[in-house]
Design an enzyme around this catalytic site. Structure first.
Site, PDB file in Angstrom:
ATOM      1  N   ASP A  24       0.884  -1.173   0.000  1.00  0.00           N
ATOM      2  CA  ASP A  24       0.000   0.000   0.000  1.00  0.00           C
ATOM      3  C   ASP A  24       0.914   1.212   0.000  1.00  0.00           C
ATOM      4  O   ASP A  24       1.605   1.481   0.989  1.00  0.00           O
ATOM      5  CB  ASP A  24      -0.902  -0.004   1.241  1.00  0.00           C
ATOM      6  CG  ASP A  24      -1.846   1.204   1.250  1.00  0.00           C
ATOM      7  OD1 ASP A  24      -1.633   2.149   0.446  1.00  0.00           O
ATOM      8  OD2 ASP A  24      -2.785   1.207   2.066  1.00  0.00           O
ATOM      9  N   ASN A  50       4.460   3.830 -10.204  1.00  0.00           N
ATOM     10  CA  ASN A  50       3.240   3.935 -11.016  1.00  0.00           C
ATOM     11  C   ASN A  50       1.942   3.907 -10.196  1.00  0.00           C
ATOM     12  O   ASN A  50       0.958   4.500 -10.594  1.00  0.00           O
ATOM     13  CB  ASN A  50       3.233   2.777 -12.025  1.00  0.00           C
ATOM     14  CG  ASN A  50       1.873   2.538 -12.629  1.00  0.00           C
ATOM     15  OD1 ASN A  50       1.421   3.282 -13.490  1.00  0.00           O
ATOM     16  ND2 ASN A  50       1.192   1.488 -12.157  1.00  0.00           N
ATOM     17  N   SER A  70       1.228  12.996 -15.229  1.00  0.00           N
ATOM     18  CA  SER A  70      -0.043  13.008 -15.958  1.00  0.00           C
ATOM     19  C   SER A  70      -0.086  14.187 -16.930  1.00  0.00           C
ATOM     20  O   SER A  70       0.479  15.255 -16.659  1.00  0.00           O
ATOM     21  CB  SER A  70      -1.203  13.146 -14.965  1.00  0.00           C
ATOM     22  OG  SER A  70      -2.396  13.496 -15.660  1.00  0.00           O
ATOM     23  N   LYS A  73       0.784  15.828  -9.236  1.00  0.00           N
ATOM     24  CA  LYS A  73       1.582  15.234 -10.325  1.00  0.00           C
ATOM     25  C   LYS A  73       2.644  16.225 -10.805  1.00  0.00           C
ATOM     26  O   LYS A  73       3.734  15.815 -11.219  1.00  0.00           O
ATOM     27  CB  LYS A  73       0.679  14.811 -11.479  1.00  0.00           C
ATOM     28  CG  LYS A  73      -0.173  13.555 -11.192  1.00  0.00           C
ATOM     29  CD  LYS A  73       0.673  12.311 -11.001  1.00  0.00           C
ATOM     30  CE  LYS A  73      -0.128  11.023 -11.184  1.00  0.00           C
ATOM     31  NZ  LYS A  73       0.684   9.822 -10.894  1.00  0.00           N
ATOM     32  N   THR A  97      -8.195   2.782 -18.973  1.00  0.00           N
ATOM     33  CA  THR A  97      -7.972   1.857 -17.850  1.00  0.00           C
ATOM     34  C   THR A  97      -9.124   2.057 -16.863  1.00  0.00           C
ATOM     35  O   THR A  97     -10.092   2.758 -17.159  1.00  0.00           O
ATOM     36  CB  THR A  97      -6.635   2.167 -17.123  1.00  0.00           C
ATOM     37  OG1 THR A  97      -6.771   3.434 -16.464  1.00  0.00           O
ATOM     38  CG2 THR A  97      -5.449   2.189 -18.065  1.00  0.00           C
TER      39      THR A  97
HETATM   40  N1  LIG Z   1      -5.212   6.009 -17.138  1.00  0.00           N
HETATM   41  C1  LIG Z   1      -4.954   7.276 -17.383  1.00  0.00           C
HETATM   42  O1  LIG Z   1      -5.638   7.942 -18.179  1.00  0.00           O
HETATM   43  C2  LIG Z   1      -3.766   7.933 -16.715  1.00  0.00           C
HETATM   44  C3  LIG Z   1      -3.288   9.124 -17.276  1.00  0.00           C
HETATM   45  C4  LIG Z   1      -2.201   9.750 -16.696  1.00  0.00           C
HETATM   46  C5  LIG Z   1      -1.609   9.207 -15.553  1.00  0.00           C
HETATM   47  N2  LIG Z   1      -2.112   8.052 -15.025  1.00  0.00           N
HETATM   48  C6  LIG Z   1      -1.415   7.521 -13.832  1.00  0.00           C
HETATM   49  O2  LIG Z   1      -0.994   6.207 -14.145  1.00  0.00           O
HETATM   50  C7  LIG Z   1      -0.876   5.447 -12.931  1.00  0.00           C
HETATM   51  C8  LIG Z   1      -1.639   4.137 -13.092  1.00  0.00           C
HETATM   52  O3  LIG Z   1      -2.993   4.431 -13.386  1.00  0.00           O
HETATM   53  P1  LIG Z   1      -3.941   3.393 -14.145  1.00  0.00           P
HETATM   54  O4  LIG Z   1      -4.647   4.135 -15.191  1.00  0.00           O
HETATM   55  O5  LIG Z   1      -3.199   2.175 -14.487  1.00  0.00           O
HETATM   56  O6  LIG Z   1      -4.990   3.082 -12.967  1.00  0.00           O
HETATM   57  P2  LIG Z   1      -5.710   1.691 -12.582  1.00  0.00           P
HETATM   58  O7  LIG Z   1      -6.040   0.911 -13.804  1.00  0.00           O
HETATM   59  O8  LIG Z   1      -6.803   2.105 -11.667  1.00  0.00           O
HETATM   60  O9  LIG Z   1      -4.595   0.867 -11.772  1.00  0.00           O
HETATM   61  C9  LIG Z   1      -4.097   1.401 -10.574  1.00  0.00           C
HETATM   62  C10 LIG Z   1      -3.024   0.479 -10.030  1.00  0.00           C
HETATM   63  O10 LIG Z   1      -2.444   1.134  -8.876  1.00  0.00           O
HETATM   64  C11 LIG Z   1      -2.642   0.320  -7.732  1.00  0.00           C
HETATM   65  N3  LIG Z   1      -2.928   1.165  -6.577  1.00  0.00           N
HETATM   66  C12 LIG Z   1      -3.924   2.081  -6.434  1.00  0.00           C
HETATM   67  N4  LIG Z   1      -3.852   2.653  -5.218  1.00  0.00           N
HETATM   68  C13 LIG Z   1      -2.803   2.080  -4.583  1.00  0.00           C
HETATM   69  C14 LIG Z   1      -2.218   2.233  -3.299  1.00  0.00           C
HETATM   70  N5  LIG Z   1      -2.703   3.092  -2.372  1.00  0.00           N
HETATM   71  N6  LIG Z   1      -1.137   1.479  -2.973  1.00  0.00           N
HETATM   72  C15 LIG Z   1      -0.629   0.600  -3.875  1.00  0.00           C
HETATM   73  N7  LIG Z   1      -1.150   0.386  -5.085  1.00  0.00           N
HETATM   74  C16 LIG Z   1      -2.220   1.135  -5.443  1.00  0.00           C
HETATM   75  C17 LIG Z   1      -3.771  -0.637  -8.053  1.00  0.00           C
HETATM   76  O11 LIG Z   1      -3.584  -1.805  -7.274  1.00  0.00           O
HETATM   77  P3  LIG Z   1      -4.820  -2.760  -6.752  1.00  0.00           P
HETATM   78  O12 LIG Z   1      -5.826  -2.857  -7.853  1.00  0.00           O
HETATM   79  O13 LIG Z   1      -4.126  -4.048  -6.466  1.00  0.00           O
HETATM   80  O14 LIG Z   1      -5.361  -2.103  -5.527  1.00  0.00           O
HETATM   81  C18 LIG Z   1      -3.573  -0.858  -9.558  1.00  0.00           C
HETATM   82  O15 LIG Z   1      -2.594  -1.850  -9.780  1.00  0.00           O
HETATM   83  C19 LIG Z   1      -1.387   6.342 -11.813  1.00  0.00           C
HETATM   84  O16 LIG Z   1      -0.288   6.955 -11.171  1.00  0.00           O
HETATM   85  C20 LIG Z   1      -2.222   7.384 -12.550  1.00  0.00           C
HETATM   86  O17 LIG Z   1      -2.308   8.573 -11.830  1.00  0.00           O
HETATM   87  C21 LIG Z   1      -3.160   7.408 -15.578  1.00  0.00           C
END
Ligand SMILES: NC(=O)c1ccc[n+]([C@@H]2O[C@H](COP(=O)([O-])OP(=O)(O)OC[C@H]3O[C@@H](n4cnc5c(N)ncnc54)[C@H](OP(=O)(O)O)[C@@H]3O)[C@@H](O)[C@H]2O)c1
Length: 252
Positions: free
Chosen positions: A61, A94, A144, A161, A192
């Site tokens: 976490d 990440n 981001s 960010k 995602t």
């Molecule tokens: N998708 C987008 O459009 C986008 C754009 C720009 C930046 N981002 C960034 O990319 C990164 C990944 O996002 P994503 O789109 O892949 O989101 P996602 O599909 O919701 O996946 C999030 C991942 O982070 C883990 N996680 C969430 N909260 C956590 C915590 N407190 N401690 C440890 N693990 C945690 C989750 O683990 P569990 O499921 O096992 O809990 C999951 O593996 C983030 O930093 C997000 O801000 C995303």
């Protein structure tokens, strides 16, 4: 990149999972973390093993700094027992999710949650893991596109960010003597679970976002996973202290 080891936080789903698969296809071993999605993490491990790769999944976490010493102990144990090594090569900070809240409605709890997830966690986790990152290794922080462009509802998320991007430059300066490169990526909107999965699951939102992207569609996890594998490769070894926009040209 064969036989390098990447530690990716939040590897169970979304971008982290996809990064792990792209790296594994290039021969990189994976230490992935999950928080609540243990089943998804184990299915990722199986998928990587089916590709002929090696993966270990550990719980983490990122908001719980007090758990980082125990996590480090698990990483050291994994490096020794599963990989016969004392160090790993790539750290990808990440883990985390977005949080939509108009500025006027934002609460202190939301602010603290975002700070703890995206800033405090990566800072103190990196600090703990740093002695176990090989000289010449890489750190990649995940920022981001919201830092560069604005959308109502993401002020605090984007501000946090933005701090990640500043941190990236300072880390690059301080770790340079060990030849550790530190960069960040700033993905645009990617399909995602982020933000409740609206960009992926809501056709209207998807189409509205797509019209703001030069390439005419929203991003897919593969668009980011492939970019991350490329950025971590030796071909990109002269890139340091910078943030890569990975958005297909969003809101240019
Ligand atoms: N998708 C987008 O459009 C986008 C754009 C720009 C930046 N981002 C960034 O990319 C990164 C990944 O996002 P994503 O789109 O892949 O989101 P996602 O599909 O919701 O996946 C999030 C991942 O982070 C883990 N996680 C969430 N909260 C956590 C915590 N407190 N401690 C440890 N693990 C945690 C989750 O683990 P569990 O499921 O096992 O809990 C999951 O593996 C983030 O930093 C997000 O801000 C995303």
């Amino acid at each position: 990149m064969t036989n390098k080891i990447a530690l990716i936080t939040g590897a169970s789903r979304g971008l982290g999972r996809n990064m792990a698969l792209h790296l594994a296809k290039r021969g990189v071993h994976i230490i992935g973390t999950y928080r609540s999605s243990e089943e998804e993490a184990q299915s990722l491990k199986q998928e990587i093993e089916a590709l002929g790769g090696k993966a270990v999944m550990l719980p983490l976490d990122i908001t719980d700094v007090t758990s980082f010493q125990a996590f480090l102990n698990a990483v050291i144990e994994t490096l020794t027992a599963d990989f016969g090594r004392k160090h790993f090569d790539f750290l990808v900070n990440n883990a985390g999710n977005g949080l939509f809240s108009n500025f006027v409605d934002a609460t202190q709890e939301q602010f603290t949650s975002l700070i703890n997830t995206h800033l405090q966690g990566p800072i103190f986790l990196t600090q703990k893991l740093l002695p176990f990152i090989a000289d010449g290794g890489r750190i990649l922080n995940v920022s981001s596109g919201f830092v560069r462009f604005t959308l109502p509802g993401y002020s605090i998320y984007a501000a946090v960010k933005a701090a990640v991007e500043v941190l990236t430059r300072y880390m690059a300066v301080e770790f340079g003597s060990r030849q550790i490169r530190v960069n960040a990526i700033a993905p645009g909107a990617i399909e995602t679970d982020f933000g409740g999965g609206a960009v992926r699951d809501n056709n209207d939102v998807n189409a509205w976002v797509a019209q703001g992207i030069a390439l005419g569609r929203v991003g897919l996890p593969d668009d980011v996973g492939g970019a991350v594998a490329a950025i971590l490769s030796d071909d990109m070894a002269w890139a340091n202290g910078t943030t890569f926009d990975i958005s297909g040209g969003q809101l240019l």
